[in-house]
Design a protein around this motif. Structure first.
Motif, PDB file in Angstrom:
ATOM      1  N   GLY A  73      29.661  34.097  22.997  1.00 57.83           N
ATOM      2  CA  GLY A  73      29.822  35.391  22.349  1.00 57.83           C
ATOM      3  C   GLY A  73      31.112  36.092  22.743  1.00 57.83           C
ATOM      4  O   GLY A  73      31.397  37.189  22.274  1.00 57.83           O
ATOM      5  N   ILE A  74      31.891  35.463  23.626  1.00 61.56           N
ATOM      6  CA  ILE A  74      33.188  36.031  24.005  1.00 61.56           C
ATOM      7  C   ILE A  74      34.130  35.848  22.822  1.00 61.56           C
ATOM      8  O   ILE A  74      34.271  34.735  22.313  1.00 61.56           O
ATOM      9  N   PRO A  75      34.782  36.911  22.357  1.00 60.70           N
ATOM     10  CA  PRO A  75      35.668  36.793  21.191  1.00 60.70           C
ATOM     11  C   PRO A  75      36.753  35.728  21.380  1.00 60.70           C
ATOM     12  O   PRO A  75      37.269  35.531  22.487  1.00 60.70           O
ATOM     13  N   GLN A  83      50.904  20.601  36.002  1.00 56.88           N
ATOM     14  CA  GLN A  83      49.765  20.091  36.747  1.00 56.88           C
ATOM     15  C   GLN A  83      48.486  20.541  36.063  1.00 56.88           C
ATOM     16  O   GLN A  83      48.506  21.410  35.202  1.00 56.88           O
ATOM     17  N   ASP A  84      47.380  19.957  36.457  1.00 54.58           N
ATOM     18  CA  ASP A  84      46.100  20.377  35.905  1.00 54.58           C
ATOM     19  C   ASP A  84      45.766  21.780  36.397  1.00 54.58           C
ATOM     20  O   ASP A  84      46.273  22.227  37.418  1.00 54.58           O
ATOM     21  N   SER A  85      44.938  22.459  35.656  1.00 52.74           N
ATOM     22  CA  SER A  85      44.487  23.776  36.086  1.00 52.74           C
ATOM     23  C   SER A  85      42.972  23.769  36.140  1.00 52.74           C
ATOM     24  O   SER A  85      42.320  22.932  35.523  1.00 52.74           O
ATOM     25  N   ALA A  86      42.431  24.680  36.892  1.00 51.15           N
ATOM     26  CA  ALA A  86      40.986  24.749  37.066  1.00 51.15           C
ATOM     27  C   ALA A  86      40.448  25.969  36.327  1.00 51.15           C
ATOM     28  O   ALA A  86      41.099  27.014  36.282  1.00 51.15           O
ATOM     29  N   PHE A  87      39.266  25.819  35.762  1.00 51.98           N
ATOM     30  CA  PHE A  87      38.612  26.917  35.057  1.00 51.98           C
ATOM     31  C   PHE A  87      37.475  27.452  35.909  1.00 51.98           C
ATOM     32  O   PHE A  87      36.747  26.685  36.539  1.00 51.98           O
ATOM     33  N   LEU A 134      38.149  33.853  34.520  1.00 51.29           N
ATOM     34  CA  LEU A 134      38.225  34.326  33.134  1.00 51.29           C
ATOM     35  C   LEU A 134      37.984  35.827  33.092  1.00 51.29           C
ATOM     36  O   LEU A 134      38.736  36.579  32.465  1.00 51.29           O
ATOM     37  N   MET A 135      36.947  36.290  33.784  1.00 48.40           N
ATOM     38  CA  MET A 135      36.625  37.713  33.797  1.00 48.40           C
ATOM     39  C   MET A 135      37.737  38.521  34.473  1.00 48.40           C
ATOM     40  O   MET A 135      38.149  39.574  33.976  1.00 48.40           O
ATOM     41  N   ASN A 180      40.835  38.657  32.187  1.00 45.48           N
ATOM     42  CA  ASN A 180      40.570  39.519  31.042  1.00 45.48           C
ATOM     43  C   ASN A 180      40.669  40.986  31.457  1.00 45.48           C
ATOM     44  O   ASN A 180      41.292  41.786  30.781  1.00 45.48           O
ATOM     45  N   ASN A 181      40.063  41.321  32.594  1.00 49.82           N
ATOM     46  CA  ASN A 181      40.044  42.715  33.022  1.00 49.82           C
ATOM     47  C   ASN A 181      41.373  43.179  33.587  1.00 49.82           C
ATOM     48  O   ASN A 181      41.844  44.265  33.254  1.00 49.82           O
ATOM     49  N   SER A 182      41.993  42.355  34.445  1.00 43.21           N
ATOM     50  CA  SER A 182      43.212  42.813  35.114  1.00 43.21           C
ATOM     51  C   SER A 182      44.467  42.588  34.291  1.00 43.21           C
ATOM     52  O   SER A 182      45.306  43.476  34.178  1.00 43.21           O
ATOM     53  N   GLU A 183      44.608  41.409  33.720  1.00 39.52           N
ATOM     54  CA  GLU A 183      45.845  41.098  33.010  1.00 39.52           C
ATOM     55  C   GLU A 183      45.838  41.623  31.575  1.00 39.52           C
ATOM     56  O   GLU A 183      46.805  42.209  31.121  1.00 39.52           O
ATOM     57  N   LEU A 184      44.756  41.390  30.870  1.00 36.71           N
ATOM     58  CA  LEU A 184      44.719  41.767  29.458  1.00 36.71           C
ATOM     59  C   LEU A 184      44.394  43.249  29.275  1.00 36.71           C
ATOM     60  O   LEU A 184      45.200  44.009  28.740  1.00 36.71           O
ATOM     61  N   LEU A 185      43.232  43.669  29.725  1.00 34.03           N
ATOM     62  CA  LEU A 185      42.800  45.039  29.459  1.00 34.03           C
ATOM     63  C   LEU A 185      43.625  46.081  30.202  1.00 34.03           C
ATOM     64  O   LEU A 185      44.056  47.068  29.604  1.00 34.03           O
ATOM     65  N   ASN A 186      43.848  45.878  31.494  1.00 39.87           N
ATOM     66  CA  ASN A 186      44.616  46.871  32.249  1.00 39.87           C
ATOM     67  C   ASN A 186      46.052  46.965  31.758  1.00 39.87           C
ATOM     68  O   ASN A 186      46.580  48.057  31.562  1.00 39.87           O
TER      69      ASN A 186
END
Length: 122
Positions: free
Chosen positions: A20-22, A38-42, A47-48, A51-57
């Motif tokens: 349900g995450i857009p 290099q590979d990255s880890a999820f 993600l949260m 989303n909160n610090s980089e995108l929304l803020n």
């Protein structure tokens, strides 16, 4: 470890959709996280956090600053733009680049869909 759909390791498109995450938040995160060499880890917590610090803020801060700038220098009303010939050329170039980008993105989607169909069992 490495993503493996058969072993249930990783987050895949259908799983992402079911959260349900857009889609735009997924796009932002995947572009932000993209590995350069290099590979990255999820992780869900990352993600949260992103989303909160980089995108929304950052987005909220940008919008707030733009609004304060408009109030301080233009009385809260953004004046009509008068484009120069250079502005018009730049706008035409950016428009062309965006159209080409969208065309290439559609090709990538077509290839990805073909690959997905190729992996399905009959």
């Amino acid at each position: 470890g490495k993503f493996s759909k058969s072993r249930g390791v990783g987050v895949f498109g259908d799983m992402a959709k079911d959260t349900g995450i857009p889609a735009d938040i997924w796009r932002f995160y995947l572009l932000f996280l993209r590995p350069e060499g290099q590979d990255s880890a999820f992780s869900w917590s990352d993600l949260m956090l992103k989303n909160n610090s980089e995108l929304l803020n950052n987005l909220g801060n940008f919008i707030n600053r733009a609004g304060m700038f408009a109030c301080k220098f233009f009385g809260g009303t953004i004046p009509a733009m008068v484009l120069t010939a250079d502005d018009e050329r730049l706008l035409a170039r950016v428009t062309l680049e965006l159209r080409q980008y969208h065309q290439l993105l559609e090709k990538v989607r077509w290839v990805a869909e073909g690959a997905r169909l190729g992996w399905q069992e009959p």
